[in-house]
Scaffold this active site. Structure first.
Site, mmCIF file in Angstrom:
data_model
loop_
_atom_site.group_PDB
_atom_site.id
_atom_site.type_symbol
_atom_site.label_atom_id
_atom_site.label_comp_id
_atom_site.label_asym_id
_atom_site.label_seq_id
_atom_site.Cartn_x
_atom_site.Cartn_y
_atom_site.Cartn_z
ATOM 1 N N ASP A 109 0.841 -1.203 0.000
ATOM 2 C CA ASP A 109 0.000 0.000 0.000
ATOM 3 C C ASP A 109 0.876 1.254 0.000
ATOM 4 O O ASP A 109 0.362 2.380 -0.037
ATOM 5 C CB ASP A 109 -1.024 -0.008 1.151
ATOM 6 C CG ASP A 109 -0.390 -0.057 2.517
ATOM 7 O OD1 ASP A 109 0.850 -0.158 2.606
ATOM 8 O OD2 ASP A 109 -1.133 0.015 3.519
ATOM 9 N N SER A 110 2.199 1.071 -0.027
ATOM 10 C CA SER A 110 3.120 2.179 -0.300
ATOM 11 C C SER A 110 2.776 2.810 -1.647
ATOM 12 O O SER A 110 3.211 3.921 -1.940
ATOM 13 C CB SER A 110 4.572 1.678 -0.302
ATOM 14 O OG SER A 110 4.709 0.532 -1.122
ATOM 15 N N ASP A 143 -0.986 -6.076 -0.082
ATOM 16 C CA ASP A 143 -1.355 -5.454 1.195
ATOM 17 C C ASP A 143 -2.855 -5.310 1.351
ATOM 18 O O ASP A 143 -3.553 -4.909 0.408
ATOM 19 C CB ASP A 143 -0.744 -4.049 1.285
ATOM 20 C CG ASP A 143 0.557 -4.032 2.049
ATOM 21 O OD1 ASP A 143 0.861 -5.016 2.750
ATOM 22 O OD2 ASP A 143 1.281 -3.021 1.936
ATOM 23 N N LYS A 155 -1.150 -9.339 3.120
ATOM 24 C CA LYS A 155 -0.361 -8.835 4.259
ATOM 25 C C LYS A 155 -1.201 -7.861 5.064
ATOM 26 O O LYS A 155 -1.893 -7.017 4.484
ATOM 27 C CB LYS A 155 0.918 -8.158 3.763
ATOM 28 C CG LYS A 155 1.744 -7.538 4.904
ATOM 29 C CD LYS A 155 3.166 -7.239 4.488
ATOM 30 C CE LYS A 155 3.353 -5.957 3.722
ATOM 31 N NZ LYS A 155 2.938 -4.738 4.440
ATOM 32 N N GLU A 189 -1.117 -5.426 8.896
ATOM 33 C CA GLU A 189 -0.275 -4.851 9.940
ATOM 34 C C GLU A 189 -0.893 -5.069 11.318
ATOM 35 O O GLU A 189 -2.132 -5.055 11.437
ATOM 36 C CB GLU A 189 -0.105 -3.339 9.703
ATOM 37 C CG GLU A 189 0.555 -3.030 8.369
ATOM 38 C CD GLU A 189 0.737 -1.539 8.121
ATOM 39 O OE1 GLU A 189 0.450 -0.720 9.023
ATOM 40 O OE2 GLU A 189 1.173 -1.196 7.008
ATOM 41 N N GLU A 203 9.719 -4.288 10.060
ATOM 42 C CA GLU A 203 10.125 -2.997 9.477
ATOM 43 C C GLU A 203 10.706 -2.074 10.547
ATOM 44 O O GLU A 203 10.084 -1.863 11.603
ATOM 45 C CB GLU A 203 8.909 -2.325 8.795
ATOM 46 C CG GLU A 203 9.259 -0.951 8.216
ATOM 47 C CD GLU A 203 8.242 -0.431 7.212
ATOM 48 O OE1 GLU A 203 7.284 -1.152 6.864
ATOM 49 O OE2 GLU A 203 8.426 0.731 6.786
HETATM 50 O O1 KIV Z 1 3.606 -1.007 1.618
HETATM 51 C C1 KIV Z 1 4.698 -1.558 1.425
HETATM 52 O O2 KIV Z 1 5.320 -1.408 0.373
HETATM 53 C C2 KIV Z 1 5.217 -2.408 2.492
HETATM 54 C C3 KIV Z 1 6.605 -2.904 2.478
HETATM 55 C C4 KIV Z 1 7.655 -2.266 1.814
HETATM 56 C C5 KIV Z 1 7.000 -3.734 3.629
HETATM 57 O O3 KIV Z 1 4.504 -2.703 3.392
#
Ligand code: KIV
Length: 267
Positions: A45-46, A84, A114, A116, A183
């Site tokens: 989600d970056s 994510d 993924k 958090e 992280e």
């Molecule tokens: O959102 C993301 O890109 C991430 C990672 C780089 C761990 O969670």
């Protein structure tokens, strides 16, 4: 060319072979990473920051994630795709999380999702895993909690917070998580958590002793216009092409040359 599965990653961990991962958000980059031999592609989600230009990952929706994950899936033949779960798509209840994960897998081609968070997410992780959704947990600096954490800060420097992360890691493994992203935590803490767990750990700013490494693609190519974190490295500096930079990252992770001490944090 055999596709990478969770079993492949477990075997790599057992053999002491480092797992390589980068983020990607579209077909062309996914295809380039896949052809370069990356083991996992993370649709992070970056993308809210590097693709959409937001200040944080919080505005990203399930629809955004499913769209980008689908683009990545079209370009990927071998790498495992981890997508994510965005903010507000899984925290409310396990059944809400299951519905969101289902969209990411059915519409986005995600193979692992993924999320958090620590112990409070254990029930959700169990709920997803028991229903056939593989989960990667994410501890330490969890960007969706940036406001609660007071910024993008290293986590687990004090004994109490380090023990909290260690305990959360055990609980999430016990709940059924297949992978754990750590992280921005001290390298020594990540090393000891990696030794204690049976599942592979993937570090980002967590030292060289995790089972694998991940970086945000736009940071390691030096194309994100805002400052990159200390734990990243610009692999374009010594490379003549994007493909060469990605191959150099893969080689550096495999040989243990990346991350170096300058990319790590101490307690
Ligand atoms: O959102 C993301 O890109 C991430 C990672 C780089 C761990 O969670």
């Amino acid at each position: 060319m055999k596709p990478v599965t969770l079993t492949t990653l477990k075997e790599m961990r057992r053999r002491g072979e480092k797992i390589t991962c980068l983020t990607a958000y579209d077909y062309s980059f996914a295809s380039l990473l896949d052809n370069a031999g990356i083991d996992m592609i993370m649709v992070g989600d970056s993308l809210g920051m590097v693709m959409q230009g937001h200040e944080t990952t919080l505005p990203v929706s399930v629809a955004d994630m499913a769209y980008h994950s689908r683009c990545v899936a079209r370009g990927t033949k071998r790498a495992l795709i981890i997508t994510d779960m965005p903010f507000m798509s899984y925290q409310q209840s396990p059944s809400h999380a299951f519905a969101s994960a289902g969209r990411l897998m059915q519409k986005g081609g995600a193979q692992v999702v993924k999320l958090e968070g620590g112990e409070t997410m254990a029930e959700t992780v169990r709920f997803l895993v028991e229903r056939g959704v593989p989960v990667c947990a994410h501890l330490g600096l969890t960007p969706q909690s940036v406001h609660q954490l007071g910024g993008y800060r290293v986590q687990g420097r004090e004994t109490t917070s380090a023990e909290r992360i260690r305990q959360d890691a055990r609980i999430l493994q016990e709940a059924g998580a297949s992978l754990l992203v750590l992280e921005a935590v001290p390298a020594e803490l990540a090393k000891s958590i990696t030794a204690e767990l049976d599942i592979p750990t993937i570090g980002i700013g967590a030292g060289k002793d995790c089972d694998g490494q991940v970086l945000v693609l736009h940071d390691m190519l030096g194309i994100y216009p805002r400052p990159s974190p200390k734990f990243s490295r610009n692999f374009m500096h010594d490379a003549s092409s994007i493909e060469a930079a990605v191959k150099s990252y893969i080689a550096a992770v495999r040989s243990g040359a990346f991350p170096g001490p300058e990319h790590c944090f101490n307690s």
